[in-house]
Design a protein around this motif. Sequence first.
Motif, short mmCIF file in Angstrom:
data_model
loop_
_atom_site.label_atom_id
_atom_site.label_comp_id
_atom_site.label_asym_id
_atom_site.label_seq_id
_atom_site.Cartn_x
_atom_site.Cartn_y
_atom_site.Cartn_z
N HIS A 202 0.81 -1.21 0.00
CA HIS A 202 0.00 0.00 0.00
C HIS A 202 0.85 1.27 0.00
CE1 HIS A 202 -3.59 -2.32 0.33
NE2 HIS A 202 -3.41 -2.68 1.58
N TRP A 203 1.97 1.26 0.72
CA TRP A 203 2.74 2.48 0.92
C TRP A 203 4.04 2.55 0.12
CZ3 TRP A 203 0.52 6.49 3.17
CH2 TRP A 203 -0.57 6.25 4.01
N GLY A 204 4.59 1.40 -0.26
CA GLY A 204 5.92 1.38 -0.84
C GLY A 204 6.03 2.01 -2.21
N HIS A 205 4.92 2.08 -2.94
CA HIS A 205 4.98 2.68 -4.28
C HIS A 205 5.03 4.20 -4.20
CE1 HIS A 205 0.65 2.94 -3.45
NE2 HIS A 205 0.63 3.93 -4.32
N ALA A 206 4.57 4.78 -3.09
CA ALA A 206 4.53 6.24 -2.95
C ALA A 206 5.68 6.78 -2.11
CB ALA A 206 3.20 6.66 -2.32
N LEU A 207 6.13 6.01 -1.11
CA LEU A 207 7.12 6.48 -0.15
C LEU A 207 8.25 5.46 -0.02
CD1 LEU A 207 4.62 7.56 2.67
CD2 LEU A 207 5.58 9.03 0.89
N ASN A 208 9.41 5.94 0.37
CA ASN A 208 10.52 5.05 0.72
C ASN A 208 10.37 4.64 2.18
OD1 ASN A 208 11.83 5.12 -1.79
ND2 ASN A 208 12.89 7.01 -1.26
N ILE A 209 10.16 3.36 2.42
CA ILE A 209 9.97 2.87 3.79
C ILE A 209 11.34 2.70 4.44
CG2 ILE A 209 9.10 0.97 5.21
CD1 ILE A 209 6.95 0.54 3.05
N LEU A 210 11.57 3.46 5.51
CA LEU A 210 12.85 3.44 6.21
C LEU A 210 12.87 2.42 7.33
CD1 LEU A 210 13.32 7.33 6.54
CD2 LEU A 210 14.09 5.82 4.68
N GLU A 211 11.73 2.22 7.98
CA GLU A 211 11.63 1.23 9.07
C GLU A 211 10.19 0.77 9.17
OE1 GLU A 211 12.67 0.50 13.81
OE2 GLU A 211 12.91 2.51 12.97
N LEU A 212 10.02 -0.53 9.35
CA LEU A 212 8.70 -1.12 9.57
C LEU A 212 8.90 -2.25 10.56
CD1 LEU A 212 5.71 -1.55 9.07
CD2 LEU A 212 6.27 -2.74 6.93
N ARG A 213 8.33 -2.12 11.75
CA ARG A 213 8.57 -3.10 12.82
C ARG A 213 7.35 -3.17 13.74
NH1 ARG A 213 9.14 -0.29 17.50
NH2 ARG A 213 10.14 1.78 17.47
N GLN A 214 7.36 -4.20 14.57
CA GLN A 214 6.35 -4.33 15.62
C GLN A 214 6.59 -3.27 16.68
OE1 GLN A 214 6.47 -8.14 17.57
NE2 GLN A 214 4.34 -8.02 18.21
N MET A 215 5.52 -2.66 17.16
CA MET A 215 5.65 -1.67 18.22
C MET A 215 6.14 -2.32 19.50
SD MET A 215 2.81 1.17 19.36
CE MET A 215 3.33 2.89 19.29
N GLN A 216 6.96 -1.62 20.22
CA GLN A 216 7.54 -2.14 21.46
C GLN A 216 6.69 -1.74 22.67
OE1 GLN A 216 11.49 -0.50 21.50
NE2 GLN A 216 12.11 -1.56 19.63
N THR A 217 6.74 -2.56 23.69
CA THR A 217 6.09 -2.23 24.96
C THR A 217 7.08 -1.45 25.80
OG1 THR A 217 4.80 -4.28 24.88
CG2 THR A 217 4.97 -3.16 27.01
N PRO A 218 6.83 -0.17 26.07
CA PRO A 218 7.79 0.63 26.81
C PRO A 218 7.92 0.17 28.27
CG PRO A 218 6.18 2.01 25.67
CD PRO A 218 5.66 0.61 25.65
N ALA A 219 9.03 0.50 28.87
CA ALA A 219 9.22 0.20 30.29
C ALA A 219 8.23 0.99 31.13
CB ALA A 219 10.65 0.56 30.70
N ALA A 220 7.81 0.40 32.22
CA ALA A 220 6.88 1.07 33.13
C ALA A 220 7.49 2.39 33.59
CB ALA A 220 6.59 0.18 34.34
N GLY A 221 6.67 3.43 33.57
CA GLY A 221 7.13 4.74 34.01
C GLY A 221 7.87 5.53 32.96
N SER A 222 7.95 5.01 31.73
CA SER A 222 8.69 5.69 30.67
C SER A 222 7.95 6.92 30.14
CB SER A 222 8.97 4.74 29.52
OG SER A 222 7.75 4.38 28.86
N GLY A 223 6.64 6.96 30.35
CA GLY A 223 5.85 8.05 29.81
C GLY A 223 5.59 7.91 28.33
N LEU A 224 5.71 6.68 27.79
CA LEU A 224 5.52 6.44 26.37
C LEU A 224 4.44 5.39 26.16
CD1 LEU A 224 9.27 6.24 25.26
CD2 LEU A 224 7.74 8.22 25.11
N PHE A 225 3.82 5.41 24.98
CA PHE A 225 2.78 4.45 24.62
C PHE A 225 3.35 3.42 23.65
CE2 PHE A 225 -0.25 3.05 21.39
CZ PHE A 225 -1.21 2.43 22.17
N GLY A 226 2.99 2.16 23.85
CA GLY A 226 3.38 1.12 22.92
C GLY A 226 2.61 -0.16 23.19
N GLU A 227 2.13 -0.80 22.13
CA GLU A 227 1.40 -2.06 22.24
C GLU A 227 1.89 -3.00 21.14
OE1 GLU A 227 -0.56 -3.10 24.47
OE2 GLU A 227 -1.32 -1.33 25.52
N PRO A 228 2.16 -4.27 21.46
CA PRO A 228 2.73 -5.18 20.47
C PRO A 228 1.77 -5.62 19.38
CG PRO A 228 2.31 -6.32 22.54
CD PRO A 228 2.07 -4.88 22.80
#
Length: 238
Positions: A202-228
């Motif tokens: 869907h995206w590769g024909h329009a944009l150069n994909i630099l990174e595509l990965r599974q989202m990480q679960t941040p450490a508790a208290g990091s103040g960041l959002f992430g769900e696998p």
Amino acid sequence: MNFEHLDTAALAALDAQLTRETSPRWDGFYADRARPCGFFGTAPDESLHGWLEDGRIPRPGATATPAALDLGCGNGRNAVFLAQQGFAVTGVDFSAQAVAWAQERAAAADVPLTLHQISVFDAPVATGRFALVVDSGCFHHIAPHRRAGYVQLVDHALAPGGLFALTCFRPEGGSGLSDEQVYERGSLGGGLGYTEAELRQHWGHALNILELRQMQTPAAGSGLFGEPFLWVMLARKR
């Protein structure tokens, strides 16, 4: 299903089939702010934070205020974060409740946001304006017949060399519905999941994909959002 070369009337007819994907539905979703939903927090995406930290998304300089667009901005958690980093942020969301919440968040954080309560397809987006476009949870709610138009919208919004940061459902995070079942049921069933191959298609024909990965679960208290159950993707306009 082939949705190429649909005219405005055909797009509107397919829109009408998806009777549950309406503004009132999203207003009801955002009206209950106590809903146990990770997207309702204040934390920005771990990917967005990380790409700024490692320089893959350049930080605004002392004399530059690059423009950023948050498509499906929700309660403004990523939009407020980007404004705090020095971006001039425009947020778009279908839900009046979401936009009101984002306005409150911006006021509490004392940062400016330009917000539009409108469909992303009707938003006043100038071609080539944005150094950064962010989508955290919008693309997986885009109907199959609107996908190509959405990719084109992002491509047109980006300045040459601009960056696109996407967060969307992996297969295990989505409804499991096929494109055909979406129209049979009149609903995306809470959002569509994508394989890596599908996202690249869907995206590769329009944009150069630099990174595509599974989202990480941040450490508790990091103040960041992430769900696998989510993908994160960083791509650059050619």
